[in-house]
Design a protein around this motif. Structure first.
Motif, PDB file in Angstrom:
ATOM      1  N   VAL A 184       0.854  -1.177   0.000  1.00  0.00           N
ATOM      2  CA  VAL A 184       0.000   0.000   0.000  1.00  0.00           C
ATOM      3  C   VAL A 184       0.901   1.242   0.000  1.00  0.00           C
ATOM      4  O   VAL A 184       2.014   1.206   0.538  1.00  0.00           O
ATOM      5  N   ALA A 185       0.427   2.298  -0.635  1.00  0.00           N
ATOM      6  CA  ALA A 185       1.188   3.548  -0.679  1.00  0.00           C
ATOM      7  C   ALA A 185       0.820   4.412   0.533  1.00  0.00           C
ATOM      8  O   ALA A 185      -0.135   4.116   1.248  1.00  0.00           O
ATOM      9  N   PHE A 186       1.574   5.469   0.745  1.00  0.00           N
ATOM     10  CA  PHE A 186       1.183   6.441   1.765  1.00  0.00           C
ATOM     11  C   PHE A 186       1.326   7.832   1.168  1.00  0.00           C
ATOM     12  O   PHE A 186       1.861   7.996   0.073  1.00  0.00           O
ATOM     13  N   GLU A 187       0.792   8.808   1.886  1.00  0.00           N
ATOM     14  CA  GLU A 187       0.884  10.181   1.397  1.00  0.00           C
ATOM     15  C   GLU A 187       1.786  11.008   2.295  1.00  0.00           C
ATOM     16  O   GLU A 187       1.822  10.817   3.511  1.00  0.00           O
ATOM     17  N   LEU A 188       2.510  11.916   1.664  1.00  0.00           N
ATOM     18  CA  LEU A 188       3.120  13.015   2.405  1.00  0.00           C
ATOM     19  C   LEU A 188       2.034  14.082   2.414  1.00  0.00           C
ATOM     20  O   LEU A 188       1.688  14.647   1.370  1.00  0.00           O
ATOM     21  N   ASN A 189       1.431  14.297   3.568  1.00  0.00           N
ATOM     22  CA  ASN A 189       0.264  15.162   3.688  1.00  0.00           C
ATOM     23  C   ASN A 189       0.732  16.531   4.199  1.00  0.00           C
ATOM     24  O   ASN A 189       1.218  16.661   5.320  1.00  0.00           O
ATOM     25  N   THR A 190       0.600  17.545   3.328  1.00  0.00           N
ATOM     26  CA  THR A 190       1.170  18.857   3.660  1.00  0.00           C
ATOM     27  C   THR A 190       0.271  19.687   4.586  1.00  0.00           C
ATOM     28  O   THR A 190       0.676  20.738   5.069  1.00  0.00           O
ATOM     29  N   ASN A 191      -0.952  19.209   4.839  1.00  0.00           N
ATOM     30  CA  ASN A 191      -1.900  20.000   5.623  1.00  0.00           C
ATOM     31  C   ASN A 191      -1.510  20.127   7.098  1.00  0.00           C
ATOM     32  O   ASN A 191      -1.985  21.027   7.787  1.00  0.00           O
ATOM     33  N   GLY A 192      -0.618  19.239   7.564  1.00  0.00           N
ATOM     34  CA  GLY A 192      -0.154  19.352   8.954  1.00  0.00           C
ATOM     35  C   GLY A 192       0.503  20.702   9.220  1.00  0.00           C
ATOM     36  O   GLY A 192       0.527  21.187  10.341  1.00  0.00           O
ATOM     37  N   ARG A 193       1.027  21.316   8.133  1.00  0.00           N
ATOM     38  CA  ARG A 193       1.660  22.638   8.252  1.00  0.00           C
ATOM     39  C   ARG A 193       0.651  23.696   8.700  1.00  0.00           C
ATOM     40  O   ARG A 193       1.007  24.677   9.341  1.00  0.00           O
ATOM     41  N   ASN A 194      -0.631  23.474   8.388  1.00  0.00           N
ATOM     42  CA  ASN A 194      -1.690  24.420   8.771  1.00  0.00           C
ATOM     43  C   ASN A 194      -2.271  24.124  10.153  1.00  0.00           C
ATOM     44  O   ASN A 194      -3.195  24.782  10.591  1.00  0.00           O
ATOM     45  N   LYS A 195      -1.771  23.080  10.794  1.00  0.00           N
ATOM     46  CA  LYS A 195      -2.293  22.642  12.098  1.00  0.00           C
ATOM     47  C   LYS A 195      -1.294  23.019  13.194  1.00  0.00           C
ATOM     48  O   LYS A 195      -0.175  23.450  12.893  1.00  0.00           O
ATOM     49  N   PRO A 196      -1.674  22.816  14.464  1.00  0.00           N
ATOM     50  CA  PRO A 196      -0.721  23.129  15.549  1.00  0.00           C
ATOM     51  C   PRO A 196       0.645  22.468  15.346  1.00  0.00           C
ATOM     52  O   PRO A 196       1.670  23.028  15.727  1.00  0.00           O
ATOM     53  N   LEU A 197       0.669  21.286  14.739  1.00  0.00           N
ATOM     54  CA  LEU A 197       1.926  20.580  14.474  1.00  0.00           C
ATOM     55  C   LEU A 197       2.896  21.432  13.679  1.00  0.00           C
ATOM     56  O   LEU A 197       4.104  21.393  13.892  1.00  0.00           O
TER      57      LEU A 197
END
Ligand SMILES: [Zn+2]
Ligand SMILES: [Zn+2]
Length: 262
Positions: A184-197
């Motif tokens: 299975v593939a995975f994603e590098l999810n860039t939305n964490g940049r918009n979160k407290p993380l």
């Protein structure tokens, strides 16, 4: 030129802010080659307000199939972001196989009855090491079902910046092995940049592990409004290449193909 795709966006069908057309327009402006829709679906029904109602699914599919046909300027892909819920594999499978999806993102938002991402309250007063262990185990379990093509934001538990005390390299090794074994593939999810993380998922320090295991990857925005389509992608591509990635995964009709970065 990198063959850019964004397979993780949310529209008005779930908790996004605009109709699919607006995201296609944004993707065209950015020069993306493919835009994929992945509205939230909970196999147990549409009760959480961020999920698409099951009865809207036929309309969603019809709408996206029409957009696929209308667009020759960009490949429009149809997906879903489905919550992984243990013991709901049958109903999940039934939903997935009822429509001609291009890919399915499997995401763990729940540990038990609680969501890990909505607020920091979930983490307060709890054993963070144990939460991480449980979360990573559940993502591995989700990968093992064979239901999903892409594992969404695989370490979402980082969202509110509660860090475990123990070294957790073994958890990332376990994740990478599970993804490799279950193909299975995975994603590098860039939305964490918009979160407290304030950074991407998964943790950039472990990307090399996934590369060493040969786990296919794609870069996704998890955009809930069109302005965020393709957000931070150049940085994402750069990170992946520095981690050893030479190609990215693309999807059509639930088949995966690999495309070199350049
Ligand atoms: Zn998600
Ligand atoms: Zn999402």
């Amino acid at each position: 030129m990198i063959y850019s795709t964004d397979y993780h966006v949310h529209t008005l069908y779930s908790d996004g802010r605009q109709e699919p057309e607006a995201y296609i327009e944004a993707a065209l402006k950015l020069g993306l080659r493919e835009i994929g829709f992945s509205d939230h679906l909970n196999p147990d029904g549409g009760s959480p307000e961020w999920c698409m109602k099951h009865k809207s699914l036929p309309r969603y599919v019809e709408h996206l199939l029409q957009l696929k046909e209308e667009h020759e300027d960009i490949a429009v892909r149809m997906g879903l972001e489905i919550d992984y819920l243990p013991n709901r594999e049958d109903v999940t499978d039934r939903i997935i196989s009822s429509y001609p999806f291009d890919y399915i993102i499997g995401s763990v938002h729940y540990l038990g009855d609680e969501t890990v991402d909505l607020g920091p309250e979930f983490y307060m007063g709890k054993d963070i090491d144990l939460i991480y262990e449980n979360y990573f185990n559940l993502v591995c379990e989700a990968a093992s079902t064979g239901l999903f093509d892409i594992m969404g934001h695989p370490d979402l538990v980082r969202i509110h910046r509660y860090h475990p005390e123990a070294d957790i390299t073994h958890l990332y090794s376990m994740l990478a092995s599970a993804f490799e074994i279950h193909n299975v593939a995975f994603e590098l999810n860039t939305n964490g940049r918009n979160k407290p993380l304030h950074d991407f998922y998964p943790d950039r320090h472990y990307l090399q592990l996934f590369a060493e295991h040969g786990v296919p990857v794609c870069v996704n925005s998890d955009a809930h409004f069109p302005e965020r389509v393709g957000q931070y992608f150049p940085e994402g591509y750069d990170l992946l290449q520095r981690a050893g990635y030479k190609q990215m995964a693309v999807f059509a009709n639930r088949e995966r193909f690999m495309i070199p970065f350049r």
